[in-house]
Design a protein around this motif. Structure first.
Motif, PDB file in Angstrom:
ATOM      1  N   LYS A   1       0.807  -1.229   0.000  1.00 24.14           N
ATOM      2  CA  LYS A   1       0.000   0.000   0.000  1.00 24.14           C
ATOM      3  C   LYS A   1       0.839   1.278   0.000  1.00 24.14           C
ATOM      4  N   TYR A   2       2.153   1.135   0.125  1.00 25.59           N
ATOM      5  CA  TYR A   2       3.029   2.311   0.058  1.00 25.59           C
ATOM      6  C   TYR A   2       3.283   2.747  -1.384  1.00 25.59           C
ATOM      7  N   TYR A   3       2.832   1.948  -2.349  1.00 24.69           N
ATOM      8  CA  TYR A   3       3.079   2.246  -3.759  1.00 24.69           C
ATOM      9  C   TYR A   3       1.805   2.762  -4.412  1.00 24.69           C
ATOM     10  N   PRO A   4       1.849   3.954  -5.004  1.00 16.46           N
ATOM     11  CA  PRO A   4       0.654   4.507  -5.645  1.00 16.46           C
ATOM     12  C   PRO A   4      -0.001   3.560  -6.652  1.00 16.46           C
ATOM     13  N   ALA A   5       0.800   2.806  -7.398  1.00 14.28           N
ATOM     14  CA  ALA A   5       0.218   1.890  -8.396  1.00 14.28           C
ATOM     15  C   ALA A   5      -0.690   0.844  -7.747  1.00 14.28           C
ATOM     16  N   ALA A   6      -0.450   0.552  -6.471  1.00 10.33           N
ATOM     17  CA  ALA A   6      -1.286  -0.427  -5.764  1.00 10.33           C
ATOM     18  C   ALA A   6      -2.662   0.130  -5.421  1.00 10.33           C
ATOM     19  N   LEU A   7      -2.823   1.447  -5.515  1.00  4.49           N
ATOM     20  CA  LEU A   7      -4.091   2.087  -5.164  1.00  4.49           C
ATOM     21  C   LEU A   7      -5.034   2.206  -6.354  1.00  4.49           C
ATOM     22  N   VAL A   8      -4.564   1.746  -7.512  1.00  4.51           N
ATOM     23  CA  VAL A   8      -5.418   1.763  -8.710  1.00  4.51           C
ATOM     24  C   VAL A   8      -6.431   0.631  -8.590  1.00  4.51           C
ATOM     25  N   ASN A   9      -7.699   1.020  -8.434  1.00 10.23           N
ATOM     26  CA  ASN A   9      -8.759   0.039  -8.220  1.00 10.23           C
ATOM     27  C   ASN A   9     -10.070   0.653  -8.715  1.00 10.23           C
ATOM     28  N   PRO A  10     -10.245   0.704 -10.041  1.00 14.27           N
ATOM     29  CA  PRO A  10     -11.402   1.413 -10.586  1.00 14.27           C
ATOM     30  C   PRO A  10     -12.729   0.849 -10.083  1.00 14.27           C
ATOM     31  N   VAL A  11     -13.659   1.760  -9.806  1.00 13.78           N
ATOM     32  CA  VAL A  11     -14.990   1.387  -9.331  1.00 13.78           C
ATOM     33  C   VAL A  11     -15.670   0.453 -10.335  1.00 13.78           C
ATOM     34  N   SER A  12     -15.379   0.651 -11.611  1.00 13.99           N
ATOM     35  CA  SER A  12     -15.979  -0.167 -12.675  1.00 13.99           C
ATOM     36  C   SER A  12     -15.524  -1.625 -12.619  1.00 13.99           C
ATOM     37  N   GLY A  13     -14.391  -1.872 -11.976  1.00 13.79           N
ATOM     38  CA  GLY A  13     -13.813  -3.214 -11.969  1.00 13.79           C
ATOM     39  C   GLY A  13     -13.011  -3.534 -13.223  1.00 13.79           C
ATOM     40  N   ASN A  14     -12.966  -2.596 -14.170  1.00 13.65           N
ATOM     41  CA  ASN A  14     -12.283  -2.841 -15.446  1.00 13.65           C
ATOM     42  C   ASN A  14     -10.825  -2.376 -15.382  1.00 13.65           C
ATOM     43  N   LEU A  15      -9.972  -3.254 -14.877  1.00 15.95           N
ATOM     44  CA  LEU A  15      -8.539  -2.959 -14.752  1.00 15.95           C
ATOM     45  C   LEU A  15      -7.747  -4.050 -15.468  1.00 15.95           C
ATOM     46  N   SER A  16      -6.930  -3.634 -16.433  1.00 10.75           N
ATOM     47  CA  SER A  16      -6.104  -4.582 -17.182  1.00 10.75           C
ATOM     48  C   SER A  16      -4.630  -4.230 -17.016  1.00 10.75           C
ATOM     49  N   TRP A  17      -3.822  -5.261 -16.797  1.00 11.88           N
ATOM     50  CA  TRP A  17      -2.367  -5.105 -16.793  1.00 11.88           C
ATOM     51  C   TRP A  17      -1.817  -5.752 -18.058  1.00 11.88           C
ATOM     52  N   PHE A  18      -1.271  -4.944 -18.958  1.00 17.69           N
ATOM     53  CA  PHE A  18      -0.573  -5.456 -20.146  1.00 17.69           C
ATOM     54  C   PHE A  18       0.910  -5.505 -19.803  1.00 17.69           C
ATOM     55  N   MET A  19       1.464  -6.713 -19.745  1.00 16.69           N
ATOM     56  CA  MET A  19       2.864  -6.877 -19.319  1.00 16.69           C
ATOM     57  C   MET A  19       3.624  -7.797 -20.266  1.00 16.69           C
ATOM     58  N   ASP A  20       4.949  -7.604 -20.292  1.00 14.09           N
ATOM     59  CA  ASP A  20       5.781  -8.589 -20.980  1.00 14.09           C
ATOM     60  C   ASP A  20       6.254  -9.629 -19.957  1.00 14.09           C
ATOM     61  N   ARG A  21       6.869 -10.680 -20.466  1.00 12.58           N
ATOM     62  CA  ARG A  21       7.287 -11.784 -19.587  1.00 12.58           C
ATOM     63  C   ARG A  21       8.284 -11.327 -18.514  1.00 12.58           C
ATOM     64  N   GLU A  22       9.129 -10.358 -18.884  1.00 13.22           N
ATOM     65  CA  GLU A  22      10.118  -9.867 -17.918  1.00 13.22           C
ATOM     66  C   GLU A  22       9.442  -9.196 -16.728  1.00 13.22           C
ATOM     67  N   ALA A  23       8.484  -8.317 -16.994  1.00 10.70           N
ATOM     68  CA  ALA A  23       7.792  -7.617 -15.904  1.00 10.70           C
ATOM     69  C   ALA A  23       6.997  -8.587 -15.025  1.00 10.70           C
ATOM     70  N   ALA A  24       6.491  -9.647 -15.653  1.00 11.67           N
ATOM     71  CA  ALA A  24       5.658 -10.616 -14.921  1.00 11.67           C
ATOM     72  C   ALA A  24       6.460 -11.805 -14.395  1.00 11.67           C
ATOM     73  N   SER A  25       7.769 -11.748 -14.503  1.00 15.43           N
ATOM     74  CA  SER A  25       8.614 -12.937 -14.262  1.00 15.43           C
ATOM     75  C   SER A  25       8.577 -13.453 -12.830  1.00 15.43           C
ATOM     76  N   LEU A  26       8.228 -12.608 -11.854  1.00 18.73           N
ATOM     77  CA  LEU A  26       8.207 -13.049 -10.452  1.00 18.73           C
ATOM     78  C   LEU A  26       6.810 -13.451  -9.968  1.00 18.73           C
ATOM     79  N   LEU A  27       5.816 -13.333 -10.856  1.00 17.50           N
ATOM     80  CA  LEU A  27       4.468 -13.740 -10.472  1.00 17.50           C
ATOM     81  C   LEU A  27       4.381 -15.258 -10.485  1.00 17.50           C
ATOM     82  N   SER A  28       3.683 -15.814  -9.480  1.00 18.25           N
ATOM     83  CA  SER A  28       3.561 -17.273  -9.421  1.00 18.25           C
ATOM     84  C   SER A  28       2.513 -17.756 -10.417  1.00 18.25           C
TER      85      SER A  28
END
Length: 237
Positions: A210-237
């Motif tokens: 919660k210390y990171y502004p990007a973590a506060l992005v939570n649109p009321v609409s529920g329509n949130l998409s993350w477009f990432m490359d494999r490098e950016a997503a490399s630590l996600l399980s």
């Protein structure tokens, strides 16, 4: 939240451009807040090259989620980058381009831009509503120009604020959290290995996220998409 993971930055840009075309195709009018950065630059190139004749640009109105307080001729200007990579190559009416006047005194300019959004956009409970807000994320977890050291600006009462870059001290005009979270659609464009740690922390909601502004992005609409490359997503399980 929808995670869209692609091989590389180029594929992220291609897939986002197709998503953008699909969003705008049936709209009479479409209001989008743009982002600066290296990935949007490639998106703009692809839109100009592959979609110049496929999209009716006359119905799209362009704004910026944030802008550096520099003249429009400065190489750091998000507006200048968009002109070079998109606007100069498509048929968009000049009156559809609503730039932040980075050359002006930042505080009155933030007020002017907030007022412009109120006039041009539909409002939900008094908050201007974009059809789409495009966001990037810095290695430090910032988004738009809301940085961790000024995270309180996220909740500011105003639609636009003046932010300060933590290292350079450069002033920037940025939309605030309530404007971002009121948008009909919000899309992150995040690429590169340097983003992987923050992506993991924010999406996994790990300790301290919660210390990171990007973590506060939570649109009321529920329509949130993350477009990432494999490098950016490399630590996600």
């Amino acid at each position: 939240m929808e995670l869209k993971i692609f091989n590389d930055k180029q594929e992220v840009a291609e897939q986002f451009s197709a998503y953008f075309e699909n969003l705008v195709k049936d709209k009479v009018e479409f209001h989008v807040a743009l982002s600066g950065g290296s990935t949007p630059k490639i998106v703009f190139d692809i839109l100009a090259e592959n979609f110049a004749d496929k999209i009716d640009w006359s119905k799209i109105h362009f704004y910026w989620g944030d802008e550096r307080c520099v003249p429009p001729t400065d190489d750091q200007s998000n507006y200048k980058m968009t002109v070079e990579h998109l606007f100069s190559k498509i048929d968009v009416p000049q009156e559809n381009i609503h730039r932040v006047f980075g050359e002006n005194d930042p505080n009155p300019e933030a007020m002017r831009y907030a007022n412009l959004l109120e006039i041009n956009l539909n409002r939900v409970e008094g908050i201007p509503q974009f059809d789409l807000v495009i966001l990037g994320m810095g290695d430090d977890g910032h988004t738009a120009s809301i940085f961790p050291h000024e995270i309180d600006l996220w909740e500011a009462a105003d639609h636009c604020v003046v932010a300060t870059h933590p290292e350079s001290g450069q002033k920037r005009v940025s939309i605030t959290g309530k404007v971002i979270n009121t948008a009909k659609e919000v899309a992150f464009l995040v690429t590169g290995k340097s983003k992987a740690e923050k992506v993991q922390t924010i999406i996994g909601q790990s300790e301290g996220f919660k210390y990171y502004p990007a973590a506060l992005v939570n649109p009321v609409s529920g329509n949130l998409s993350w477009f990432m490359d494999r490098e950016a997503a490399s630590l996600l399980s």
